[in-house]
Motif scaffolding. Structure first.
Motif, PDB file in Angstrom:
ATOM      1  N   GLU A  98       0.806  -1.218   0.000  1.00  0.00           N
ATOM      2  CA  GLU A  98       0.000   0.000   0.000  1.00  0.00           C
ATOM      3  C   GLU A  98       0.847   1.280   0.000  1.00  0.00           C
ATOM      4  N   PRO A  99       1.924   1.387   0.811  1.00  0.00           N
ATOM      5  CA  PRO A  99       2.729   2.621   0.742  1.00  0.00           C
ATOM      6  C   PRO A  99       3.329   2.871  -0.636  1.00  0.00           C
ATOM      7  N   PHE A 100       3.720   1.835  -1.341  1.00  0.00           N
ATOM      8  CA  PHE A 100       4.276   2.013  -2.683  1.00  0.00           C
ATOM      9  C   PHE A 100       3.210   2.507  -3.651  1.00  0.00           C
ATOM     10  N   ARG A 101       1.977   1.987  -3.496  1.00  0.00           N
ATOM     11  CA  ARG A 101       0.871   2.467  -4.326  1.00  0.00           C
ATOM     12  C   ARG A 101       0.620   3.951  -4.072  1.00  0.00           C
ATOM     13  N   LYS A 102       0.613   4.329  -2.795  1.00  0.00           N
ATOM     14  CA  LYS A 102       0.320   5.723  -2.448  1.00  0.00           C
ATOM     15  C   LYS A 102       1.400   6.668  -2.974  1.00  0.00           C
ATOM     16  N   ILE A 103       2.645   6.226  -2.921  1.00  0.00           N
ATOM     17  CA  ILE A 103       3.736   7.064  -3.436  1.00  0.00           C
ATOM     18  C   ILE A 103       3.567   7.301  -4.928  1.00  0.00           C
ATOM     19  N   ARG A 104       3.318   6.230  -5.670  1.00  0.00           N
ATOM     20  CA  ARG A 104       3.172   6.375  -7.126  1.00  0.00           C
ATOM     21  C   ARG A 104       1.930   7.188  -7.483  1.00  0.00           C
ATOM     22  N   GLU A 105       0.852   7.028  -6.719  1.00  0.00           N
ATOM     23  CA  GLU A 105      -0.357   7.808  -6.989  1.00  0.00           C
ATOM     24  C   GLU A 105      -0.130   9.290  -6.707  1.00  0.00           C
ATOM     25  N   ALA A 106       0.669   9.584  -5.671  1.00  0.00           N
ATOM     26  CA  ALA A 106       0.864  10.977  -5.256  1.00  0.00           C
ATOM     27  C   ALA A 106       1.873  11.720  -6.119  1.00  0.00           C
ATOM     28  N   VAL A 107       2.992  11.053  -6.461  1.00  0.00           N
ATOM     29  CA  VAL A 107       4.071  11.785  -7.142  1.00  0.00           C
ATOM     30  C   VAL A 107       4.545  11.091  -8.407  1.00  0.00           C
ATOM     31  N   GLY A 108       3.905  10.006  -8.783  1.00  0.00           N
ATOM     32  CA  GLY A 108       4.320   9.289  -9.977  1.00  0.00           C
ATOM     33  C   GLY A 108       5.739   8.782  -9.865  1.00  0.00           C
ATOM     34  N   ASN A 109       6.519   8.990 -10.912  1.00  0.00           N
ATOM     35  CA  ASN A 109       7.909   8.535 -10.923  1.00  0.00           C
ATOM     36  C   ASN A 109       8.904   9.666 -10.617  1.00  0.00           C
ATOM     37  N   ARG A 110       8.434  10.707  -9.941  1.00  0.00           N
ATOM     38  CA  ARG A 110       9.321  11.827  -9.629  1.00  0.00           C
ATOM     39  C   ARG A 110      10.264  11.512  -8.470  1.00  0.00           C
ATOM     40  N   ILE A 111      10.042  10.390  -7.788  1.00  0.00           N
ATOM     41  CA  ILE A 111      10.925  10.007  -6.692  1.00  0.00           C
ATOM     42  C   ILE A 111      11.267   8.524  -6.823  1.00  0.00           C
ATOM     43  N   GLU A 112      12.525   8.192  -6.551  1.00  0.00           N
ATOM     44  CA  GLU A 112      12.937   6.789  -6.496  1.00  0.00           C
ATOM     45  C   GLU A 112      12.560   6.222  -5.129  1.00  0.00           C
ATOM     46  N   VAL A 113      12.189   4.946  -5.107  1.00  0.00           N
ATOM     47  CA  VAL A 113      11.798   4.300  -3.855  1.00  0.00           C
ATOM     48  C   VAL A 113      12.578   3.011  -3.688  1.00  0.00           C
ATOM     49  N   MET A 114      13.238   2.884  -2.549  1.00  0.00           N
ATOM     50  CA  MET A 114      13.918   1.654  -2.184  1.00  0.00           C
ATOM     51  C   MET A 114      13.092   0.921  -1.134  1.00  0.00           C
ATOM     52  N   CYS A 115      13.136  -0.408  -1.171  1.00  0.00           N
ATOM     53  CA  CYS A 115      12.457  -1.220  -0.169  1.00  0.00           C
ATOM     54  C   CYS A 115      13.502  -1.953   0.665  1.00  0.00           C
ATOM     55  N   GLU A 116      13.459  -1.754   1.968  1.00  0.00           N
ATOM     56  CA  GLU A 116      14.367  -2.407   2.910  1.00  0.00           C
ATOM     57  C   GLU A 116      13.652  -3.610   3.530  1.00  0.00           C
ATOM     58  N   LEU A 117      14.305  -4.762   3.498  1.00  0.00           N
ATOM     59  CA  LEU A 117      13.733  -5.969   4.118  1.00  0.00           C
ATOM     60  C   LEU A 117      14.515  -6.430   5.347  1.00  0.00           C
ATOM     61  N   HIS A 118      15.601  -5.746   5.685  1.00  0.00           N
ATOM     62  CA  HIS A 118      16.290  -5.916   6.967  1.00  0.00           C
ATOM     63  C   HIS A 118      16.734  -7.341   7.276  1.00  0.00           C
ATOM     64  N   SER A 119      17.035  -8.118   6.251  1.00  0.00           N
ATOM     65  CA  SER A 119      17.537  -9.495   6.453  1.00  0.00           C
ATOM     66  C   SER A 119      16.588 -10.321   7.320  1.00  0.00           C
ATOM     67  N   LEU A 120      15.296 -10.162   7.096  1.00  0.00           N
ATOM     68  CA  LEU A 120      14.296 -10.792   7.967  1.00  0.00           C
ATOM     69  C   LEU A 120      13.533 -11.932   7.320  1.00  0.00           C
ATOM     70  N   PHE A 121      13.730 -12.179   6.024  1.00  0.00           N
ATOM     71  CA  PHE A 121      12.817 -13.062   5.323  1.00  0.00           C
ATOM     72  C   PHE A 121      13.504 -14.313   4.790  1.00  0.00           C
ATOM     73  N   GLY A 122      12.708 -15.389   4.709  1.00  0.00           N
ATOM     74  CA  GLY A 122      13.149 -16.609   4.054  1.00  0.00           C
ATOM     75  C   GLY A 122      13.012 -16.487   2.550  1.00  0.00           C
ATOM     76  N   THR A 123      13.458 -17.504   1.835  1.00  0.00           N
ATOM     77  CA  THR A 123      13.518 -17.397   0.375  1.00  0.00           C
ATOM     78  C   THR A 123      12.131 -17.274  -0.261  1.00  0.00           C
TER      79      THR A 123
END
Length: 401
Positions: free
Chosen positions: A199-224
């Motif tokens: 949902e946050p990624f959807r809101k970012i793209r809806e609000a500003v389109g591609n005017r900002i780059e977005v990185m996603c941090e997963l903090h070494s928390l997930f399995g494969t």
């Protein structure tokens, strides 16, 4: 001659993750270092294990000191307390080297590869990580101030993106999937939770389109399986990278397999110490972006070799900082110098507040670009007001001035 005469450390009880190190030398100079996580443990290592060997050594022999501190018999794999201690020492020795030459560290290393470094805002809060406790945002959390961006990206990421753009930031990093880890130790993410995390990624793209780059941090928390599901779902949002997706970021085979299964770029890893893990990951074609933390990986001496590896494999480099002000300054020097560096991480909440209470110099950011430091060495010192604070815990080994 520049003989090491003393090591002095500084800690704050309310920020137990952090520790600062000053190394004083016979030529009247003081070098500053820093590292993060387990400040008390690092303090013990510095004074009980490292100081007896370091005092009396020539501070100009940075490479030899680095090799000694990073290659003993046991306890020095990845970014353990011994390597974090060695990293703080190395940063301080390079600060001394720049001061002796009267130039910034990036110039002492051979000069700049660029005139400024793009920054991205890690959307953390004012005390993120420094208390030794994780902060996962829930429905009851209230913002601690206008830059409590961790609350903001969970509540209204689109408005947050607009705020960052208005201040000149052109990239941001968020981690909305962390809160779904406890249910399965990161081994499973349901479609319902996956959709909420997107949902946050959807809101970012809806609000500003591609005017900002977005990185996603997963903090070494997930399995494969869960990491793959998240990465593939993020493909629709043009994320700049997914950072530290697997729970073991030294797993070259697992990361290479994940990278083959998704179109999103994989970034790693701030958690790794020393040259060899990066060599193995790059040789396995497991990374798109190389991230290093100079306060964890071995300092400038090891960091510049990791940067050279990134260059050899034609991979971009991105120094990490979500920790302390001296790590940030060190990362900026490395990003200015390293040929393939593309970003320096910053946290606007800490830049605007307590970083300024600790040190004399911080990066100057103009329109999303960090400007080169102009002072000799790091270009930053511990403030006298910080040193004289009654809350500060200090310890000295050797004959300090």
């Amino acid at each position: 001659m520049s003989i090491i005469q003393s090591l002095r450390t500084w800690r704050l009880p309310d920020r137990p993750s952090l520790i600062w190190l000053e190394i004083e030398t016979s030529d009247g100079l003081t070098g500053l270092g820093e590292t993060f996580r387990g400040g008390l443990t690092v303090e013990t290592c510095l004074h009980e294990e490292l100081a007896p060997w370091l005092i009396g050594r020539d501070a100009r022999h940075i490479e030899g000191i680095s090799r000694h501190l990073l290659t003993p018999y046991v306890g020095y794999n990845s970014s353990g307390a011994e390597v974090r201690s060695a990293s703080a020492v190395d940063i301080a020795l390079w600060d001394l080297a720049g001061q002796r030459q009267g130039v910034p560290i990036y110039e002492a290393m051979g000069g700049a590869a660029r005139t400024g470094v793009p920054v991205y805002n890690t959307c953390a809060g004012y005390s993120y990580n420094t208390t030794g406790q994780r902060r996962d945002i829930g429905a009851a959390d209230q913002a601690a101030g206008p830059y409590d961006d961790q609350v903001a990206f969970m509540r209204d990421a689109g408005t947050l993106a607009q705020s960052l753009l208005s201040e000149g930031y052109k990239a941001m990093k968020i981690w909305p999937f962390d809160i779904y880890v406890p249910a399965s130790n990161g081994q499973l993410i349901t479609l319902t939770d996956l959709d909420k995390g997107l949902e946050p990624f959807r809101k970012i793209r809806e609000a500003v389109g591609n005017r900002i780059e977005v990185m996603c941090e997963l903090h070494s928390l997930f399995g494969t399986h869960s990491a793959q599901r998240i990465c593939q779902a993020l493909e629709d949002y043009d994320v700049f990278w997914v950072e530290d997706p697997l729970c073991k970021m030294d797993d070259a085979a697992g990361l290479a397999d994940l990278r083959r299964r998704t179109r999103v770029p994989i970034c790693g890893s701030e958690t790794l110490g020393g040259l060899r893990p990066f060599r193995d990951l790059l040789a396995a074609d497991a990374l798109d972006v190389v991230m290093l933390d100079l306060a964890w990986c071995g300092g400038f001496t090891e960091g510049r070799k990791i940067a050279a590896l990134a260059q050899a494999y034609n991979k971009p480099l991105a120094p990490h900082d979500c920790t302390g002000p001296i790590t940030l300054m060190a990362g900026l020097h490395m990003a200015l110098h390293a040929p393939t560096a593309i970003y320096q991480e910053v946290v606007r909440a800490t830049l605007a507040t307590w970083y300024r209470d600790i040190v004399t110099g911080l990066p100057v950011i103009v329109d999303g670009m960090a400007q080169p430091p102009v002072g000799a060495g790091l270009g930053s010192r511990l403030k006298d007001s910080f040193k004289q604070s009654p809350e500060v815990i200090t310890r000295l080994s050797g004959k300090g001035r």
